[in-house]
Design an enzyme around this catalytic site. Structure first.
Site, PDB file in Angstrom:
ATOM      1  N   CYS A   2       6.104  11.701  15.442  1.00  0.00           N
ATOM      2  CA  CYS A   2       5.930  13.149  15.277  1.00  0.00           C
ATOM      3  C   CYS A   2       6.181  13.503  13.821  1.00  0.00           C
ATOM      4  O   CYS A   2       6.581  12.659  13.031  1.00  0.00           O
ATOM      5  CB  CYS A   2       6.946  13.877  16.143  1.00  0.00           C
ATOM      6  SG  CYS A   2       6.938  13.341  17.850  1.00  0.00           S
ATOM      7  N   ASN A 101      12.037  13.081  16.021  1.00  0.00           N
ATOM      8  CA  ASN A 101      10.902  12.147  16.003  1.00  0.00           C
ATOM      9  C   ASN A 101      11.456  10.772  16.376  1.00  0.00           C
ATOM     10  O   ASN A 101      12.332  10.255  15.691  1.00  0.00           O
ATOM     11  CB  ASN A 101      10.271  12.081  14.605  1.00  0.00           C
ATOM     12  CG  ASN A 101       9.316  10.897  14.489  1.00  0.00           C
ATOM     13  OD1 ASN A 101       8.732  10.475  15.477  1.00  0.00           O
ATOM     14  ND2 ASN A 101       9.215  10.332  13.283  1.00  0.00           N
ATOM     15  N   GLY A 102      10.987  10.226  17.484  1.00  0.00           N
ATOM     16  CA  GLY A 102      11.496   8.913  17.899  1.00  0.00           C
ATOM     17  C   GLY A 102      11.566   8.810  19.409  1.00  0.00           C
ATOM     18  O   GLY A 102      10.999   9.635  20.132  1.00  0.00           O
ATOM     19  N   GLU A 488     -13.234  -9.462  18.205  1.00  0.00           N
ATOM     20  CA  GLU A 488     -12.615  -8.298  17.560  1.00  0.00           C
ATOM     21  C   GLU A 488     -12.777  -8.354  16.042  1.00  0.00           C
ATOM     22  O   GLU A 488     -13.095  -7.355  15.392  1.00  0.00           O
ATOM     23  CB  GLU A 488     -11.136  -8.198  17.948  1.00  0.00           C
ATOM     24  CG  GLU A 488     -10.350  -7.087  17.289  1.00  0.00           C
ATOM     25  CD  GLU A 488     -10.868  -5.684  17.498  1.00  0.00           C
ATOM     26  OE1 GLU A 488     -10.446  -4.775  16.781  1.00  0.00           O
ATOM     27  OE2 GLU A 488     -11.773  -5.496  18.363  1.00  0.00           O
ATOM     28  N   LYS A 492     -14.649  -5.555  13.727  1.00  0.00           N
ATOM     29  CA  LYS A 492     -14.005  -4.870  12.590  1.00  0.00           C
ATOM     30  C   LYS A 492     -14.904  -4.930  11.357  1.00  0.00           C
ATOM     31  O   LYS A 492     -15.135  -3.947  10.663  1.00  0.00           O
ATOM     32  CB  LYS A 492     -12.632  -5.494  12.271  1.00  0.00           C
ATOM     33  CG  LYS A 492     -11.560  -5.177  13.312  1.00  0.00           C
ATOM     34  CD  LYS A 492     -10.963  -3.818  13.216  1.00  0.00           C
ATOM     35  CE  LYS A 492     -11.563  -2.784  14.140  1.00  0.00           C
ATOM     36  NZ  LYS A 492     -11.452  -2.905  15.549  1.00  0.00           N
ATOM     37  N   HIS A 511     -24.894 -24.247  21.689  1.00  0.00           N
ATOM     38  CA  HIS A 511     -25.931 -23.760  22.595  1.00  0.00           C
ATOM     39  C   HIS A 511     -26.803 -22.690  21.939  1.00  0.00           C
ATOM     40  O   HIS A 511     -27.443 -21.889  22.613  1.00  0.00           O
ATOM     41  CB  HIS A 511     -25.276 -23.219  23.878  1.00  0.00           C
ATOM     42  CG  HIS A 511     -24.360 -24.218  24.508  1.00  0.00           C
ATOM     43  ND1 HIS A 511     -24.801 -25.341  25.174  1.00  0.00           N
ATOM     44  CD2 HIS A 511     -22.998 -24.295  24.498  1.00  0.00           C
ATOM     45  CE1 HIS A 511     -23.768 -26.050  25.582  1.00  0.00           C
ATOM     46  NE2 HIS A 511     -22.660 -25.455  25.188  1.00  0.00           N
ATOM     47  N   LYS A 610     -13.830   8.459  16.192  1.00  0.00           N
ATOM     48  CA  LYS A 610     -12.597   7.830  16.656  1.00  0.00           C
ATOM     49  C   LYS A 610     -12.524   7.825  18.176  1.00  0.00           C
ATOM     50  O   LYS A 610     -12.017   6.895  18.805  1.00  0.00           O
ATOM     51  CB  LYS A 610     -11.390   8.555  16.074  1.00  0.00           C
ATOM     52  CG  LYS A 610     -10.061   7.946  16.436  1.00  0.00           C
ATOM     53  CD  LYS A 610      -9.951   6.528  15.908  1.00  0.00           C
ATOM     54  CE  LYS A 610      -8.746   5.762  16.392  1.00  0.00           C
ATOM     55  NZ  LYS A 610      -8.802   4.332  16.085  1.00  0.00           N
TER      56      LYS A 610
HETATM   57  C1  AGP Z   1     -12.824   0.242  17.488  1.00  0.00           C
HETATM   58  O1  AGP Z   1     -12.421   0.020  16.207  1.00  0.00           O
HETATM   59  C2  AGP Z   1     -13.671   1.419  17.674  1.00  0.00           C
HETATM   60  N1  AGP Z   1     -13.093   2.575  17.171  1.00  0.00           N
HETATM   61  C3  AGP Z   1     -14.195   1.582  19.105  1.00  0.00           C
HETATM   62  O2  AGP Z   1     -14.837   0.404  19.473  1.00  0.00           O
HETATM   63  C4  AGP Z   1     -13.120   1.899  20.145  1.00  0.00           C
HETATM   64  O3  AGP Z   1     -12.329   0.792  20.377  1.00  0.00           O
HETATM   65  C5  AGP Z   1     -13.822   2.317  21.454  1.00  0.00           C
HETATM   66  O4  AGP Z   1     -14.579   3.466  21.197  1.00  0.00           O
HETATM   67  C6  AGP Z   1     -12.818   2.578  22.572  1.00  0.00           C
HETATM   68  O5  AGP Z   1     -12.007   3.644  22.249  1.00  0.00           O
HETATM   69  P1  AGP Z   1     -10.704   3.948  23.124  1.00  0.00           P
HETATM   70  O6  AGP Z   1      -9.790   2.771  23.019  1.00  0.00           O
HETATM   71  O7  AGP Z   1     -10.131   5.187  22.509  1.00  0.00           O
HETATM   72  O8  AGP Z   1     -11.154   4.187  24.534  1.00  0.00           O
END
Ligand code: AGP
Length: 615
Positions: A2, A101-102, A488, A492, A511, A610
């Site tokens: 927070c 905050n914590g 992953e 990224k 393959h 996001k």
């Molecule tokens: C990952 O870096 C991305 N921002 C995206 O793949 C994300 O993981 C995906 O949209 C799922 O989001 P969530 O974990 O908020 O459900």
């Protein structure tokens, strides 16, 4: 995580606190509140929502006068985001006000004690327990506020940055810190308190950053007294001259939120197992699992639904649950699962994984599973989010707000939480021996320090990024637990550098993908000691014989891969099932540095959001 702000001095506190909260909103934004002492009364206003919502409400609700005040912008951990759980919180007498905050781990036990002594509680928060504990000490031990805070904090287990004041003694604020950040701005006859310096940087560049287990009694026209909470010993205050500008402060001195969040992983992982991983006692405490143990133990299978990075965490979980708890697992892209007319029964447990808790496809998959009678357990980072509310039960990762679109600390905290779930179920099912179980708990507790160790390769990784930043494609390979990490790592790189990349199980190369290999194809191979090391080494030889450029993610002290690879990045040794928590770190940093070198908008990459709230 927070944001807290406080002020005591000769200026009007309200505008300072309000602007300060807006600057700290990156730390948490699900509810906010302010309490001001106007010379006679203590006036408080708090609400669910953003600081802007608070401002709109506040100016019509209470007097904003006063030269003493505290404010808070919340990132919920205990108690869903709503008006009553917002901060500040008052003590039962209404004299004391606190912002925090914590996480207070033993708040439940303390609350039960206080209820026995007649205290009542309006909210579900750990913070309201703390302010009443402080009041109880003041009353029963005839202690002044400062002393009472110290005595109370010595009964508390957890993390905190707090500011408390007593309306009957409005010339002082008491602050204390353990684990969460707290800065004190030193002005002319005025003091500022905040989670970082951004709320007071325009007023003063003199600041004291409290150390862990320190508290300060801040009195007007008096020098600050800093004391050790444990033994009340005095500490010499160290006043720093602030060098950072506002943007830098919000990013904690890092160039981007993504890099800050990569470096926050040791603390985020620790916060995620705080109060849940009790190594001494040899137990894992997850109330959501405990309360529904029967559903888990009687389940025919576990179906994991998620998207993107959360789906990759689900893949790691598949390995863990099957390996340790011997429960069959299926991992589903939520977007496919929701339309595939899947076979789901009441004997199924569905685990949904989501950082934001608002991803539309995952939410729909949950609703579908529930409509078919399955029990749905949510792993989520945002308290009170749609997915948290829709699932039958769940557990939160405590990564704090993740601002960078590219998910980093959410991934490692998801794996930490899912590992604890699998271990708890393995214990309940007796599919793991006591010695292995204890070893797992001990090793998991060491992970934050080992992540710090892995982060030390940052500069080395930056030089490797320089070499490969102009690549058109990259391949990521891993086996077993580290196959999802390869996926992953590739994601990224794709999402922040826009370089095409693919992750593959290392043995799958033969393959097809091996046709892509030539001197222009960098191949990142996760080749840590535990797991299928020898097999991975022979996969590396296959790549080498086709002139592929090899970057090996290896265990510290590795020799064989070092002889074969063009570059190696070392990570500390750990158990195979915990290795994704370490091997993912160099991949996060590599993609970050390449994207920065290519001048990309790392925190807000093109075409991405996001939280994907549309399908
Ligand atoms: C990952 O870096 C991305 N921002 C995206 O793949 C994300 O993981 C995906 O949209 C799922 O989001 P969530 O974990 O908020 O459900």
């Amino acid at each position: 995580m927070c944001g807290i702000v406080g002020y005591i001095g000769h200026r009007e506190a309200y505008p300072i606190i309000l602007k300060g909260l807006k600057r700290l909103e990156y730390r948490g934004y699900d509810s906010a509140g302010i309490a001001l002492y106007d010379g006679k009364d203590l006036n408080m206003c708090k609400t669910k929502g953003k600081v802007a919502d608070l401002q709109e409400l506040l100016e019509s609700e209470i007097s904003t006068n006063g030269k003493l005040g505290i404010g808070h912008t919340r990132w919920a951990t205990h108690g869903v985001p709503n008006d009553v759980n917002s901060h500040p919180h008052y003590s039962n007498s209404g004299n004391l006000a606190i912002i925090h905050n914590g996480i207070i781990e033993n708040y439940d036990a303390l609350k039960k004690e206080l209820i026995k002594r007649g205290y009542t509680f309006k909210s579900d928060t750990d913070t309201e327990v703390l302010i009443n504990l402080i009041e109880d000490v003041m009353i029963n031990q005839h202690a002044k506020l400062g002393k009472a805070v110290q005595i109370a904090l010595n009964q508390v287990v957890g993390a905190y940055a707090i500011a408390v004041f007593d309306k009957t003694k409005p010339n002082e604020i008491v602050v204390a810190k353990l684990g969460s950040p707290l800065a004190i701005g030193i002005g002319e006859d005025e003091y500022f308190i905040a989670s970082d310096a951004s709320p007071f940087i325009e007023f003063t560049d003199n600041a004291i950053y409290l150390e862990d287990e320190e508290m300060a009694i801040i009195r007007l026209n008096k020098d600050i007294k800093i004391r050790k909470i444990k033994d009340d010993s005095l500490v010499n205050p160290y006043i720093q001259k602030l060098q950072l500008n506002l943007e830098q402060i919000e990013k904690g001195g890092y160039e981007h939120f993504m890099l800050k969040e990569i470096y926050e992983q040791p603390l985020a992982i620790k916060d995620t197992y705080r109060g849940r991983l009790l190594v001494e006692e040899g137990i894992i405490k997850l109330s959501g699992v405990e309360d529904n143990m029967k559903r888990f133990l009687n389940a025919d299978r576990i179906i994991i639904v998620a998207c993107g990075t959360s789906w990759h965490a689900g893949l790691v979980a598949e390995y863990i649950f099957e390996d340790l708890a011997r429960i069959p697992v299926e991992v589903e892209y939520a977007s496919e699962f929701r339309y595939r007319n899947p076979v789901i029964t009441e004997k199924d447990v569905v685990i949904s994984i989501s950082q934001s808790g608002e991803t539309a496809d995952t939410l729909a998959a949950i609703k579908l599973a529930k409509s078919k009678g399955a029990f749905v357990f949510g792993v989520c980072n945002v308290v009170g989010s749609s997915i948290a509310r829709e699932t039958d039960a769940g557990a939160y990762t405590h990564a704090g707000p993740e601002i960078g679109v590219a998910s980093t600390k959410a991934f490692t905290t998801q794996i930490t939480l899912l590992t604890m779930m699998a271990l708890r179920l393995a214990r309940a099912k007796g599919t793991i021996s006591s010695s292995d179980y204890r070893r797992q708990l001990q090793e998991l507790e060491l992970i934050p320090e080992k992540v710090k160790e892995a982060l030390k390769a940052d500069k080395h990784i930056q030089s490797i990024a320089e070499t490969y930043k102009d690549s058109r494609n990259m391949l990521y390979l891993g086996r077993g637990y580290n196959f999802p990490v390869a996926l992953e790592g590739a994601l990224k790189l794709k999402e922040i550098s826009y370089i095409h990349a693919e992750g593959y199980p290392a043995a799958e190369m033969k393959h097809g993908p091996i046709a892509l290999i030539d001197e222009n194809m960098p191949v990142i191979v996760i080749a840590t000691k535990k797991g299928h090391y020898e097999k991975v080494v022979s996969n590396i030889q296959e790549i080498k014989s086709r002139k592929g450029k090899i970057i090996g993610i290896v265990t510290q002290g590795d020799v064989s891969v070092r002889e074969l690879a063009d570059h190696v990045i070392e990570v500390p040794e750990t158990l195979e099932n915990l290795s994704p928590l370490l091997t993912t770190i160099p991949l996060q940093l590599l993609s970050y540095h390449i994207a920065v070198m290519l001048g990309k908008n790392v925190d807000q990459p093109r075409n991405l959001a996001k939280s994907v709230t549309v399908e």
